[in-house]
Design a protein around this motif. Structure first.
Motif, PDB file in Angstrom:
ATOM      1  N   HIS A 154       0.840  -1.203   0.000  1.00  0.00           N
ATOM      2  CA  HIS A 154       0.000   0.000   0.000  1.00  0.00           C
ATOM      3  C   HIS A 154       0.879   1.258   0.000  1.00  0.00           C
ATOM      4  O   HIS A 154       1.878   1.329   0.718  1.00  0.00           O
ATOM      5  CB  HIS A 154      -0.900   0.007   1.235  1.00  0.00           C
ATOM      6  N   GLY A 155       0.509   2.236  -0.811  1.00  0.00           N
ATOM      7  CA  GLY A 155       1.226   3.499  -0.888  1.00  0.00           C
ATOM      8  C   GLY A 155       2.203   3.589  -2.038  1.00  0.00           C
ATOM      9  O   GLY A 155       2.743   4.665  -2.312  1.00  0.00           O
ATOM     10  N   THR A 156       2.410   2.479  -2.738  1.00  0.00           N
ATOM     11  CA  THR A 156       3.371   2.498  -3.840  1.00  0.00           C
ATOM     12  C   THR A 156       2.942   3.457  -4.933  1.00  0.00           C
ATOM     13  O   THR A 156       3.776   4.161  -5.532  1.00  0.00           O
ATOM     14  CB  THR A 156       3.554   1.075  -4.407  1.00  0.00           C
ATOM     15  N   ASP A 157       1.654   3.513  -5.228  1.00  0.00           N
ATOM     16  CA  ASP A 157       1.169   4.377  -6.312  1.00  0.00           C
ATOM     17  C   ASP A 157       1.369   5.856  -6.007  1.00  0.00           C
ATOM     18  O   ASP A 157       1.323   6.690  -6.928  1.00  0.00           O
ATOM     19  CB  ASP A 157      -0.313   4.108  -6.585  1.00  0.00           C
ATOM     20  N   ALA A 158       1.570   6.218  -4.747  1.00  0.00           N
ATOM     21  CA  ALA A 158       1.778   7.629  -4.395  1.00  0.00           C
ATOM     22  C   ALA A 158       3.211   8.085  -4.650  1.00  0.00           C
ATOM     23  O   ALA A 158       3.523   9.271  -4.495  1.00  0.00           O
ATOM     24  CB  ALA A 158       1.411   7.853  -2.931  1.00  0.00           C
ATOM     25  N   VAL A 159       4.088   7.162  -5.024  1.00  0.00           N
ATOM     26  CA  VAL A 159       5.489   7.489  -5.269  1.00  0.00           C
ATOM     27  C   VAL A 159       5.683   7.755  -6.755  1.00  0.00           C
ATOM     28  O   VAL A 159       5.301   6.941  -7.604  1.00  0.00           O
ATOM     29  CB  VAL A 159       6.410   6.345  -4.820  1.00  0.00           C
ATOM     30  N   ARG A 160       6.282   8.889  -7.047  1.00  0.00           N
ATOM     31  CA  ARG A 160       6.557   9.258  -8.437  1.00  0.00           C
ATOM     32  C   ARG A 160       7.970   8.814  -8.817  1.00  0.00           C
ATOM     33  O   ARG A 160       8.919   9.038  -8.060  1.00  0.00           O
ATOM     34  CB  ARG A 160       6.441  10.776  -8.605  1.00  0.00           C
ATOM     35  N   ASP A 254      11.679   3.944   2.439  1.00  0.00           N
ATOM     36  CA  ASP A 254      10.520   3.266   3.004  1.00  0.00           C
ATOM     37  C   ASP A 254      10.056   2.179   2.043  1.00  0.00           C
ATOM     38  O   ASP A 254      10.454   2.163   0.869  1.00  0.00           O
ATOM     39  CB  ASP A 254       9.388   4.253   3.309  1.00  0.00           C
ATOM     40  N   PRO A 255       9.209   1.255   2.498  1.00  0.00           N
ATOM     41  CA  PRO A 255       8.804   0.132   1.646  1.00  0.00           C
ATOM     42  C   PRO A 255       8.102   0.549   0.363  1.00  0.00           C
ATOM     43  O   PRO A 255       8.308  -0.087  -0.689  1.00  0.00           O
ATOM     44  CB  PRO A 255       7.870  -0.674   2.552  1.00  0.00           C
ATOM     45  N   ALA A 260       8.225   0.825  -5.491  1.00  0.00           N
ATOM     46  CA  ALA A 260       8.010   1.610  -6.707  1.00  0.00           C
ATOM     47  C   ALA A 260       9.216   1.532  -7.631  1.00  0.00           C
ATOM     48  O   ALA A 260       9.079   1.448  -8.858  1.00  0.00           O
ATOM     49  CB  ALA A 260       7.699   3.053  -6.343  1.00  0.00           C
ATOM     50  N   LEU A 261      10.400   1.557  -7.059  1.00  0.00           N
ATOM     51  CA  LEU A 261      11.616   1.459  -7.873  1.00  0.00           C
ATOM     52  C   LEU A 261      11.732   0.080  -8.506  1.00  0.00           C
ATOM     53  O   LEU A 261      12.066  -0.045  -9.694  1.00  0.00           O
ATOM     54  CB  LEU A 261      12.838   1.766  -7.013  1.00  0.00           C
TER      55      LEU A 261
END
Length: 414
Positions: A154-160, A254-255, A260-261
């Motif tokens: 959760h939260g991966t999509d918020a990372v650009r 952070d995870p 995301a990378l």
């Protein structure tokens, strides 16, 4: 100092670096470094810590050290000599040159007050007799990205994720790296100039045969929270594109940024494989992939650790559980370490001092180096007959105390 009759062992003098470095290159196969890499190593070399064995005007042996700070369990950054550039000319083997250089170097490390010496060995069977123990592994993998899926938290999509110039982004990447160093034992706090290794490469070309270095930054709310540097090696066959992405390095805070990378690396167009030459043995991506068998994982030895000042080194780290134990350390190369040491410590720190009390556990300084960063248990070494319990229960206590949550890892060669 003389290693044998007619051979002088001394630190580098002005103007000797090229001859000294050429001796090293010849010992490692003779291929010269690319000009950019050669100049970088010239800049990073510390002449006062660089030994040469000279037979008349010929350099026949080399050994160097870098002044590092190494992360240890608990997050402290401990002064450590990064032993490097060790070679003996084939014409001068078995004459005591290597032993003379290693002893001279360890004496110098001790005089400088550095508790540790570390190295990455070209041949791992060389250095055990000088007290170096294998303390950290590196994981390599070749991932079939066409068949392995990646589960993102959760939260991966918020990372650009955005592309960045590898040189212009160095400062941003180094800021992320610096925050990561205290969290994993075995990482090196990079001194000024060492960041250039990321863009030049140790040999001037990088692991993908000269493919251009690329960089992406992971960002959240305008702040850099991670980065990945990689090279894209294109390849085509009758079935179409099947290129390989070769990862140089990746760090994230952070995870979600981490995932995301990795998701980006898995999805680069016209590629079928992701090659990871050097990652931690417990890297988080191992728990994100759908099929670990298709990742072709291998482990190999990486960082070797040598305690040069046993009490200072044991005081510098913390311990996972309370421990009070007398260690009998055997060290014939650095006799100031030889003897019994009472270690008392826990999660908040430790004390270590010489004692006349009877030993609880007996081990060599080499085996203490294996366990020092928390990646190899004393119990495992005892099962191989290398560590010996004297007081019943002492081994289990010490083994638990020395372990660490994260596997030790060193991100790049030196």
């Amino acid at each position: 100092m003389t290693a044998e009759s007619g051979t002088e062992l001394r630190t580098l003098r002005p103007g000797e670096w090229d001859v000294w470095f050429a001796t090293l290159e010849r010992a490692f196969g003779g291929a010269p470094k690319a000009p950019g890499a050669r100049e970088l190593w010239r800049t990073l070399t510390e002449p006062e810590r660089s030994l040469g064995a000279w037979a008349d005007d010929d350099c026949v042996g080399t050994a160097g050290a870098f002044s590092f700070r190494l992360s240890v369990p608990g997050g402290a950054l401990v002064a450590a000599a990064g032993v490097t550039m060790v070679s003996v000319a084939a014409t001068h083997r078995r004459r005591g040159l290597l032993t003379a250089m290693m002893r001279r170097q360890l004496d110098d490390v001790h005089l400088r007050g550095e508790p540790l010496a570390v190295l990455i060995a070209s041949e791992p069977d060389i250095y055990g007799r000088f007290g170096y123990g294998m303390a950290a592994y590196q994981l390599s993998a070749l991932i079939d990205t066409g068949r392995v899926r990646l589960a993102a938290p959760h939260g991966t999509d918020a990372v650009r994720i955005r592309y960045a110039d590898p040189v212009a982004s160095l400062d941003a990447c180094e800021a992320v790296y610096a925050q990561r160093v205290p969290l994993r034992p075995g990482m090196l706090a990079r001194r000024p100039g060492w960041e250039q290794l990321a863009v030049v490469g140790a040999d001037g070309s990088g692991p993908a045969g000269g493919a251009p270095l690329q960089c992406v930054l992971a960002e959240r709310d305008g702040a850099t929270v991670g980065y990945a540097r990689f090279r894209n090696r294109p390849e085509w066959d009758a079935g179409g594109p099947r290129g390989t992405v070769v990862l140089d390095d990746l760090e994230a805070l952070d995870p979600a940024a981490h995932a995301a990378l990795w998701r980006f690396l898995f999805s680069i167009d016209l590629t079928s494989w992701l090659s990871l030459p050097n990652r931690p043995a417990d890297d988080a991506w191992l728990h994100l992939v759908s099929d670990v068998r298709r990742c072709q994982i291998r482990l190999r030895d990486a960082l070797f650790v040598r305690l040069v000042d046993v009490p200072a080194a044991l005081r510098a780290r913390t311990y996972r559980a309370p421990v009070e134990i007398v260690l009998q350390v055997e060290d014939s190369v650095c006799p100031w370490n030889d003897g019994r040491w009472r270690l008392t410590g826990g999660v908040d720190g430790a004390e270590c001092a010489r004692t006349g009390a009877g030993p609880d556990v007996v081990l060599s300084v080499r085996d203490l180096g294996c366990a020092y960063l928390g990646g190899t248990s004393l119990a495992a070494l005892a099962s191989a007959g290398r560590v010996h319990e004297v007081r019943p229960g002492a081994l289990a206590q010490a083994s638990t105390a020395f372990t660490n949550d994260l596997a030790p890892w060193t991100p790049h060669a030196f």
